[in-house]
Design a protein around this motif. Structure first.
Motif, PDB file in Angstrom:
ATOM      1  N   LEU A   1     -34.304   1.586 -18.105  1.00  0.00           N
ATOM      2  CA  LEU A   1     -34.160   2.193 -16.792  1.00  0.00           C
ATOM      3  C   LEU A   1     -33.185   3.364 -16.801  1.00  0.00           C
ATOM      4  N   ASN A   2     -32.236   3.371 -17.735  1.00  0.00           N
ATOM      5  CA  ASN A   2     -31.256   4.454 -17.824  1.00  0.00           C
ATOM      6  C   ASN A   2     -31.674   5.573 -18.777  1.00  0.00           C
ATOM      7  N   ASP A   3     -32.830   5.429 -19.388  1.00  0.00           N
ATOM      8  CA  ASP A   3     -33.313   6.469 -20.295  1.00  0.00           C
ATOM      9  C   ASP A   3     -33.415   7.795 -19.532  1.00  0.00           C
ATOM     10  N   PRO A   4     -32.812   8.879 -20.048  1.00  0.00           N
ATOM     11  CA  PRO A   4     -32.834  10.167 -19.329  1.00  0.00           C
ATOM     12  C   PRO A   4     -34.241  10.637 -18.976  1.00  0.00           C
ATOM     13  N   ARG A   5     -35.211  10.356 -19.841  1.00  0.00           N
ATOM     14  CA  ARG A   5     -36.576  10.786 -19.569  1.00  0.00           C
ATOM     15  C   ARG A   5     -37.148  10.045 -18.367  1.00  0.00           C
TER      16      ARG A   5
END
Length: 603
Positions: A587-591
């Motif tokens: 959920l925190n992945d920049p993409r």
């Protein structure tokens, strides 16, 4: 006899997960396509995709939380479809059964098929769910309820396949709905459909997916059972004497007034003469008035015995319909000296010729104003190929060509087309570390979706069905497709990434169903991003023809490729459920964050 086909469509499970899969097919950080949203609505026994308002962040939270609540309610007033009525009887032949016909991609498959004037029967879990999407007044559209791919008993039902010769699976799970996991739908549902198709799919001659080649004899010298045009009768000379040359040719008379001898139980005729290169340098023979309809066929098949020269077969469309009296079409073919051979000449191999020069702006021989209606056919031997280039295989002087038969032919089409996802194969070739650094769909693989889709693909390829697997790259959000058509690209070996619209997937599936070149092949589909690609109509015949058969992927010579494609990877079980730590990492992945933020921007 040409039978008008019809289609049966199942709304058993829609493609509400396709928005996510499309969003994750990005080439790198920030590369996720915008607008992959969709609103799920409930109708009858299951949710149906309507195509707006999907929040990627919320989707992730639901997808990675067991037993989550089902979906967002449908916005009021978005459905204007009339209530559909179930038919009392199907009454169709040569039908296509589409599973997932109420999902977003499945709807586009149905639309593309309706544009081809094909009848449609929507098989849904409930009449109400299909009525949310389809107008009962649409010509040729019918609804049949009671089909759920998660219940194999509703699929393994002979009545469902009554009149059906082809199947399309555009299935996908609804994450968050109990019992609608990727395993249950993408794999087990598709597997049940494959087994049912193997058991009940009709494959009789005359259908779109008949098991073998179909032929219609046009010319068979001496065979009274065909539309006979015997040597020396309807055939007329068309030698270079018409322009001052000295070549000459004729059909030799023999046993039976123009028929020479019997070969393998059939008679044949002999066209022979002398080719004189000074002057025109060509000999020809033609049946000038022989109307026939080639609609629905793939090309011309001839059985000949020659002298090693390269000849041309000549076709002329009905000039009363296309008003191009000066245009003819020619397809070269080689012969083997003293040996009987069978030669297939696909219609796309015919070259338009006008006043002895190639007309590059002409439509294909069977795609002009006359369609498949032809007026005449013939044979040519010339010292020239096209546009004054020399014929590399001819000898001046005496020649002869024995003709046993001229036919129209139609090769088998695929009888099961599966809409899958790009990266499903690639995921199985990569190491765990390589997956982490690959595009998001490979790195995240939510719910093991790539594993289950690849398992379904593998089951289909190993089945007795004539398959075609269409792997969509990142699906473009509705409303973001653009108004102009775009040139498409197809690849194999699962190395492509990119974007494609649902409409383009639908038109590709419809084209695959009617093309013999798509049978037995797996390919990835994406838009061509070149500057000159916009406004170009896809040439599906050329695209399909350039693909390698799955069974030939490892051959160095397959498709003329310099290197063979890699063998299919071994199927792997999906990874274990993600941990809470991994869920937060996803959920925190920049993409993902960038994509979620973009989806919330006002239009």
């Amino acid at each position: 006899m040409i039978v008008k086909p019809c289609i049966a469509v199942s709304a058993a499970v829609g493609l509400t997960s396709s928005a996510l899969v499309g969003a994750l097919h990005a080439s790198g950080p920030g590369g996720l396509p915008r607008g992959a949203r969709g609103t799920a609505t409930r109708g009858g026994q299951g949710m149906e995709a309507t195509g707006s308002g999907f929040d990627l962040g919320d989707w992730f939270k639901q997808a990675f939380t067991p037993q989550t609540a089902a979906a967002v309610k449908k916005k009021a007033g978005t459905s204007t479809a009339k209530k559909a009525k179930a038919p009392s009887g199907r009454g169709c032949t040569d039908a296509v059964l589409v599973l997932g016909g109420t999902g977003k991609t499945g709807q586009k498959v149905v639309e593309a098929l309706l544009k081809q004037k094909r009848d449609v029967v929507v098989a849904s879990r409930s009449k109400e769910s299909a009525a949310e999407l389809y107008d009962a007044s649409t010509p040729g559209l019918f609804v049949q309820s009671g089909v759920d791919v998660r219940d194999e008993a509703t699929l393994k039902n002979k009545a469902l396949f009554d009149g059906v010769t082809q199947v399309v699976s555009a299935l996908g799970p609804r994450f968050g709905e109990e019992g609608s996991s990727s395993e249950a739908v993408d794999f087990q549902g598709v597997q049940s459909a494959i087994e049912a198709a193997e058991a009940f799919l009709e494959q009789g001659d005359g259908s779109s997916a008949a098991p073998g080649d179909q032929e219609r004899v046009l010319v068979a010298p001496g065979d009274s059972g065909s539309d006979e045009r015997g040597p020396g009768g309807a055939w007329q000379p068309l030698d270079d004497v018409i322009m001052g040359g000295r070549s000459s040719s004729a059909w030799q008379k023999g046993v039976g007034g123009g028929v020479l001898e019997r070969q393998s139980g059939k008679t044949f005729g002999r066209w022979a003469g002398t080719l004189v290169t000074e002057g025109g340098g060509f000999c020809g023979t033609v049946i000038k008035d022989m109307p026939f309809d080639a609609t629905g066929y793939d090309g011309i098949r001839i059985r000949v015995r020659g002298d090693g020269s390269r000849y041309k077969f000549r076709l002329k469309p009905d000039t009363k319909l296309d008003n191009t009296a000066e245009r003819q079409y020619q397809a070269p073919f080689d012969t083997v000296k003293g040996e009987w051979i069978e030669v297939d000449l696909p219609f796309e191999s015919f070259v338009a010729v006008k006043r002895n020069y190639v007309d590059f702006n002409a439509p294909r021989v069977n795609e002009g104003p006359a369609g498949g209606k032809m007026l005449s056919l013939g044979l040519v031997l010339s010292r020239f190929g096209f546009n004054e280039y020399p014929n590399p295989k001819y000898t001046a002087g005496a020649f002869q060509l024995d003709l046993m038969e001229i036919s129209l032919y139609k090769k088998p089409r695929p009888n099961f087309v599966l809409v899958s996802s790009a990266s499903a194969e690639r995921y199985h070739r990569l190491t765990e570390e390589e997956r982490k650094n690959d595009i998001p769909i490979v790195a995240l693989n939510p719910g093991g979706i790539l594993n289950w889709k690849y398992k379904a693909e593998t089951s289909l390829r190993k089945s007795s069905l004539r398959h075609c697997v269409v792997r969509a790259t990142g699906l473009i959000a509705e409303g973001k497709e653009g108004d102009e058509s775009v040139r498409l690209q197809m690849g194999q070996g699962d190395t492509l990434s990119g974007r494609v619209s649902r409409e383009e997937v639908g038109s590709t599936v419809a084209a695959a169903l009617s093309s013999s070149y798509s049978a037995g092949k797996t390919f990835e589909l994406r838009r061509d991003e070149a500057e000159d690609a916009t406004g170009k109509t896809p040439d599906f015949t050329s695209l399909f023809r350039g693909l390698v058969l799955d069974e030939d992927r490892s051959l160095a010579s397959a498709g003329g490729a310099s290197l063979p494609l890699p063998p299919f990877a071994i199927v792997q079980d999906p990874p274990p459920p993600v941990t809470e730590e991994r869920k937060q990492e996803i959920l925190n992945d920049p993409r993902v964050k960038a994509r979620t933020a973009a989806s919330k921007k006002p239009e």
